[in-house]
Structure formats: C-alpha cells, structure tokens
Write a protein that holds these residues in place. Sequence first.
Motif, short mmCIF file in Angstrom:
data_model
loop_
_atom_site.label_atom_id
_atom_site.label_comp_id
_atom_site.label_asym_id
_atom_site.label_seq_id
_atom_site.Cartn_x
_atom_site.Cartn_y
_atom_site.Cartn_z
N VAL A 133 1.05 -1.10 0.01
CA VAL A 133 0.05 0.02 0.01
C VAL A 133 0.97 1.27 -0.07
CG1 VAL A 133 -1.89 -1.23 1.10
CG2 VAL A 133 -0.07 0.22 2.56
N ALA A 134 0.25 2.42 -0.33
CA ALA A 134 1.18 3.71 -0.23
C ALA A 134 0.25 4.82 -0.29
CB ALA A 134 2.16 3.77 -1.69
N SER A 135 0.68 5.89 0.22
CA SER A 135 0.09 7.30 0.06
C SER A 135 0.73 8.56 -0.48
CB SER A 135 -0.33 7.60 1.51
OG SER A 135 0.66 7.95 2.44
N GLY A 136 0.20 9.32 -0.92
CA GLY A 136 0.91 10.35 -1.68
C GLY A 136 -0.03 11.77 -1.91
N ASP A 137 0.52 12.68 -2.49
CA ASP A 137 0.15 14.16 -2.69
C ASP A 137 -0.57 14.52 -1.69
OD1 ASP A 137 1.10 13.78 -5.29
OD2 ASP A 137 -0.93 14.10 -6.44
N PRO A 138 -0.08 14.73 -0.34
CA PRO A 138 -0.73 15.17 0.87
C PRO A 138 -1.40 16.63 0.80
CG PRO A 138 1.32 14.87 1.32
CD PRO A 138 1.26 14.26 0.13
N LEU A 139 -2.66 16.82 1.04
CA LEU A 139 -3.04 18.13 1.14
C LEU A 139 -3.67 18.31 2.61
CD1 LEU A 139 -5.19 18.44 -2.05
CD2 LEU A 139 -2.92 19.34 -1.62
N PRO A 140 -3.74 19.47 3.21
CA PRO A 140 -4.23 19.81 4.39
C PRO A 140 -5.69 18.75 4.93
CG PRO A 140 -3.64 21.87 3.56
CD PRO A 140 -3.65 20.76 2.48
N ASP A 141 -6.48 18.81 3.79
CA ASP A 141 -7.56 17.90 4.12
C ASP A 141 -7.83 16.78 3.25
OD1 ASP A 141 -7.88 19.01 1.59
OD2 ASP A 141 -9.79 19.85 1.99
N HIS A 179 3.05 18.87 -12.98
CA HIS A 179 3.75 19.85 -12.13
C HIS A 179 2.36 20.20 -11.27
CE1 HIS A 179 2.01 22.06 -15.74
NE2 HIS A 179 1.85 22.87 -15.16
N ARG A 180 2.84 20.57 -10.11
CA ARG A 180 1.78 20.91 -9.04
C ARG A 180 2.43 21.54 -7.95
NH1 ARG A 180 3.33 16.00 -9.28
NH2 ARG A 180 3.22 14.35 -7.36
N ARG A 181 1.61 21.90 -6.97
CA ARG A 181 2.31 22.72 -5.51
C ARG A 181 1.81 21.80 -4.46
NH1 ARG A 181 1.66 27.46 -8.55
NH2 ARG A 181 3.58 28.06 -9.21
N PHE A 182 2.58 21.93 -3.24
CA PHE A 182 2.40 21.71 -2.05
C PHE A 182 2.68 22.57 -1.02
CE2 PHE A 182 2.55 18.04 -4.75
CZ PHE A 182 1.35 17.31 -4.51
N ARG A 183 1.85 22.83 -0.37
CA ARG A 183 2.15 23.94 0.78
C ARG A 183 2.11 23.09 2.07
NH1 ARG A 183 -0.68 29.74 1.68
NH2 ARG A 183 0.96 30.64 0.54
N TYR A 184 3.07 23.57 2.94
CA TYR A 184 3.31 23.09 4.34
C TYR A 184 3.01 24.27 5.45
CZ TYR A 184 3.61 18.14 3.56
OH TYR A 184 3.53 16.92 3.19
N GLY A 185 1.95 24.79 5.59
CA GLY A 185 1.86 25.78 6.65
C GLY A 185 2.34 27.11 6.12
N ASP A 186 2.92 27.68 7.16
CA ASP A 186 3.85 28.90 6.59
C ASP A 186 5.28 28.60 6.37
OD1 ASP A 186 4.69 28.56 9.10
OD2 ASP A 186 4.11 30.39 10.00
N LEU A 187 5.51 27.31 6.40
CA LEU A 187 6.96 26.82 6.47
C LEU A 187 7.56 26.84 4.99
CD1 LEU A 187 9.66 26.11 8.04
CD2 LEU A 187 8.59 23.62 8.18
N ALA A 188 6.94 25.96 4.12
CA ALA A 188 7.52 25.49 2.80
C ALA A 188 6.38 25.55 1.75
CB ALA A 188 8.22 24.24 3.14
N VAL A 242 -1.21 -2.41 7.16
CA VAL A 242 -2.01 -1.09 7.67
C VAL A 242 -0.90 -0.27 7.23
CG1 VAL A 242 -2.37 0.16 9.51
CG2 VAL A 242 -3.30 -2.11 9.41
N GLY A 243 -1.20 0.98 6.58
CA GLY A 243 -0.41 1.99 6.10
C GLY A 243 -0.53 3.04 7.14
N ARG A 244 0.45 3.98 6.92
CA ARG A 244 0.38 5.29 7.98
C ARG A 244 0.76 6.41 7.01
NH1 ARG A 244 5.03 6.84 11.91
NH2 ARG A 244 6.23 6.96 9.84
N THR A 245 -0.01 7.60 7.22
CA THR A 245 0.33 8.66 6.38
C THR A 245 0.10 9.93 7.11
OG1 THR A 245 -0.25 9.51 4.28
CG2 THR A 245 -2.20 8.87 5.55
N LYS A 246 0.38 11.08 6.58
CA LYS A 246 -0.06 12.28 7.30
C LYS A 246 -0.19 13.58 6.18
CE LYS A 246 2.62 15.19 10.67
NZ LYS A 246 3.77 15.53 11.47
N THR A 247 -1.20 14.26 6.82
CA THR A 247 -1.67 15.49 6.15
C THR A 247 -0.84 16.57 6.23
OG1 THR A 247 -3.22 16.17 7.72
CG2 THR A 247 -4.12 14.76 5.99
N ALA A 248 -0.94 17.50 5.13
CA ALA A 248 -0.15 18.91 5.25
C ALA A 248 -0.75 19.77 6.49
CB ALA A 248 0.10 19.51 3.95
N PRO A 249 0.12 20.77 6.87
CA PRO A 249 -0.41 21.74 7.74
C PRO A 249 -1.44 22.50 7.01
CG PRO A 249 1.80 21.53 8.22
CD PRO A 249 1.58 20.66 6.82
N ALA A 250 -2.48 23.36 7.41
CA ALA A 250 -3.19 24.28 6.92
C ALA A 250 -2.53 25.32 6.16
CB ALA A 250 -4.35 24.77 7.75
#
Length: 525
Positions: free
Chosen positions: A51-59, A301-310, A142-150
């Motif tokens: 299994v795998a996860s990707g393209d994380p967004l805040p929601d 080509h696309r963008r991912f934002r991690y809060g106000d950090l990156a 069982v996979g583990r993943t994480k969403t991006a900050p708002a």
Amino acid sequence: MERHEHGIGRRRLLGLGGVSGAAILLGTGLYGVGRATDALAVGPYPFQLGVASGDPLPDSVVLWTRLAPEPLAEDGLGGMPQRAVAVRYEVARDERFRDVVRRGQAAATPELAHSVHVDVQGLQPGREYFYRFRAGRELSPVGRTKTAPAPGAATREMTFAFTSCQHFEEGYFSAYRHLLADDPDLVAHCGDYIYESPSGLAVQPRKHVVREPFDLREYRLRYAQYRTDADLAEAHRLLPWIFTYDDHEVDNNWAGDISEHYPTVGKEEFLRRRAAAFQAYYEHLPLRPDRAPHGPDIAIHRRFRYGDLATFHVLDGRQFRDPQLPCTDPMACPDRLAPARTLLGPEQEAWLKSGLRSSATRWDVLVQQVPFTQLDEAAGPGFQYGKDNWNYFPAARQRIVDELVARPDLNAIVIGGEIHRHLAADIKATWDDPAAPPVASEFVATSVASGGNGNAGSTWVTRILAENPHIKYAWEQRGYVRARISQQEWRTDLRVVPVVTTPSGDAVTGASFVVEAGKRGLQVV
C-alpha cells in the motif's frame, strides 16, 4: 495543491490506444463500482505490492494499492481476472482502527491493472492517519500517512527527504530503510523510479524479468518488480510521497516527443511508447486521480504547501522540453544559447514564476529532475557540459535565476537527481564570478542504487570541485538526502550508503550544510 490539465485531441487519443484513453474515465477508481464484485478466488494474497499514500493536502491524501496475487505474471495483469473487483478502504486516527473517520469502496478494474487511487477528503490538517484496504476476505497491510498543515498555519519545523535513480539490477534499495528511520514528514522522488534499460555493469545483484519495456504489459511488469523491493515497499507503507519523473520512466534522454533514437524511432511510435509508460507510472504510484494520463500526456507539475513553512513546486522537465542538442562543446553549439530554448515549456515556466512571486512561506523548494547549477566537466580551460541538464538551456535557467534575484526575500532551494552523485552548490546570478553573491542553493541527491556501489575515489569529483567554485561538495556513492527545515534554517544531510550490492548496507552522513533564512548561501556544518 494547484491543478493544471493538459488536453489532447480525441483523434490523437484514439490513435494511441484504448487502454490509455480508459485512464481518463477510470482514474478515480469510482467508475465501475456498481459492476464490481466482492468475490475473489481463493489463492495467493492479493496485496503483494503493498500500500502507499501520496500527494498530501491539508484535508486529503491519496491512498493506493494494486491487487496482484501474482505480481510478475507474464501477461502483466498480476494474476487477476478480467473483471472489476470491489475494494473497501478505511482511514482511522489509530493503528487498531478503533476510531475510523472515513470508509468507502472503489473498483479495481483491469483497465488500470486493478490499481486503486482513493482521494480521501475531509481529513484534518497536519495529522497522522492509518489506513487499510479489504478485497474479499483479505486485508492489506496497515499503512500510515500524514496530511499537510493548513495553508498559512504556524509551522515550526518539518523533516523532508528526497531520492532519485533506482536501478533494480544494480543494487538493493536499502537507502529507504535508513530514510524511514529518519521518520520524515514527506518524501519526494525526483525521477528515474524505474529503469527501462538493462544494466551494463559487470556486477548485477538482481535481474529484470523483461529486458526493456516498450508496451503496457512490459512497463507493468517493470513497475511491479520494483515494487517488490522490501525497503521501498515499507517506505511507501509508512510515509506520504510526492513524485516527478525523469527520462528512464520512459526512454533514456527523451525530450518532448523526441526519443533518444530519433529519427530511427519516429515521433508517433515514441508517443505510443510514452502513453504506455505514463499509464504504468500512474497505475503504480499514489498520484491524485486527476493526474491520470491522457494518452501520451500527463499533468505532473503541481504545488504542495506546508503551513507557513515551505512550498514545494513540483516540476516536469521532460514533457515540454526542447530537443536535446548533439554536442557537448558549447563553442560548437550556438543553438544552445538561443533565448527561446526551454526546458519547462512557456506555460509551466510562467506557472513557476507566478508561484514564486506569490509565495508566502519561509522556504520555496523547486522539486525537479536534473542539476540546475552550471556544471563545467572539463579540466583546465574551456567548458564541457552534459547535455541532459540545465546547461543546455542557459537562457531558460537565467530567466528563473532573474526571478530569484527580483525576490531577495525568497529563501529558495533547488533539489534534483539524475547524475548518481551528491552535490551541494550555490546558485549564482553570474556563474563565472566567484565573488558574485548566491541567489539560492541546490542539493542533488545521488542514486538509490544506479551505478552499483559507486566510486569513493572518483576523479570526476576532484575535477568538478576544482572547476566549479560554487559547488561546495560532490560525492560518488549511493544514498539519499535528508533535510530538517525550520523557520530559522534549512539543514541538509547528504546521506551515503557505501554498499548496495548486498541488501544490508549501512548509512553514514557524507556532509552537512545549513542555509539560514534571510541569508543566502551554503554554510558547512
């Protein structure tokens, strides 16, 4: 994440094969849910590709699996029947699934090699989740993943890792075992996830089951074989990823609609191959369903934002590139200097510039494939450039550098791979002036396995450091790159795995650099 589609005419799409066209309709995994069946014949475990996860967004985040009880079945279909199969999924806040927050069903269809891409929405930002799939009576790992900050949320720090170039025949992917121990919030792959070409090395610890893929069946077998690597599978299971591709996912050194073997291989023949390669690429990675290829075209080509950090600007340096030039001596290549030459294409270049101008995060990361810095590979007077990087697109590179000069408040980091060596470099507005101030910094990841164990005593490294004073470090062994990012600084550790011809290689840190926010340029730790 911003979404940009690239259209293709119906006549051209139909001419390139119905399977690629099917990806447009089936990319969501929801098409065919009504006709899917729960029944699976009793037989080998269907989740052998994990299994795998990707393209994380805040929601939201994309969850992936592919049903393949026989991953290397000769027909490329993984031992699955020619019918849709219902796959159920669950997402929970805890590993034992006592607190399930999302569940649903998707169809694993033969048109997409029974792969599933579920875009799970309505999640909370900056949070860890666990997920699993069920097909018939069988449960996936069982996979583990994480969403991006708002967007704009105060984000103190994150750990980020990136890799490139993993040739199955030339080594084991043990770099991922060490990367996983770092527990990064995000992994980026900068290209050459597979190699279409066989190895030319004398020492080959593993062998491809297909010598070189040209059609969809063969590309499916290539990806399935790579996904059987235990360390790669575990890193996919436990970490969210983002991806771009380079050349070997399709054909060595391709550019736009031009094969490495043009004109022997014509454009239409190459586009058919590219369509098959992109389809298999999508089928085996956790890409968002709206990234499913349209024939030989894919919107990567696309963008991912991690809060106000990156902000991570993911680039496509192949699909819109002008043709390569058949020379390595710039004095014999005046066309190299043409102002209109482009590596990203006008639309993507404008998209990148717009994103940099509007950026509101502490760091901006250009996730791309090949070395961006000027790279003189000739000893002594004169210059020699490898043609498969930004050196053959100096006007296009300068336009991006000028954008960075115009935004002195930006803290820009360029990352890439392709050359099977670690590099750390400062990007200059004027390359030939050692005293010119840096406008950004670049880190290039060596290969995960390509090139075998590499060469710790490389004369190439000695030559590069002597001829390019803006390059602060180079090393020719395998590994990956780890970055610890905070509001105050970006710290890069260039991780080295000296031995990949056995699966138990250890890792060491070859060098570490810091870039301070608001102070451009590399500092040795």
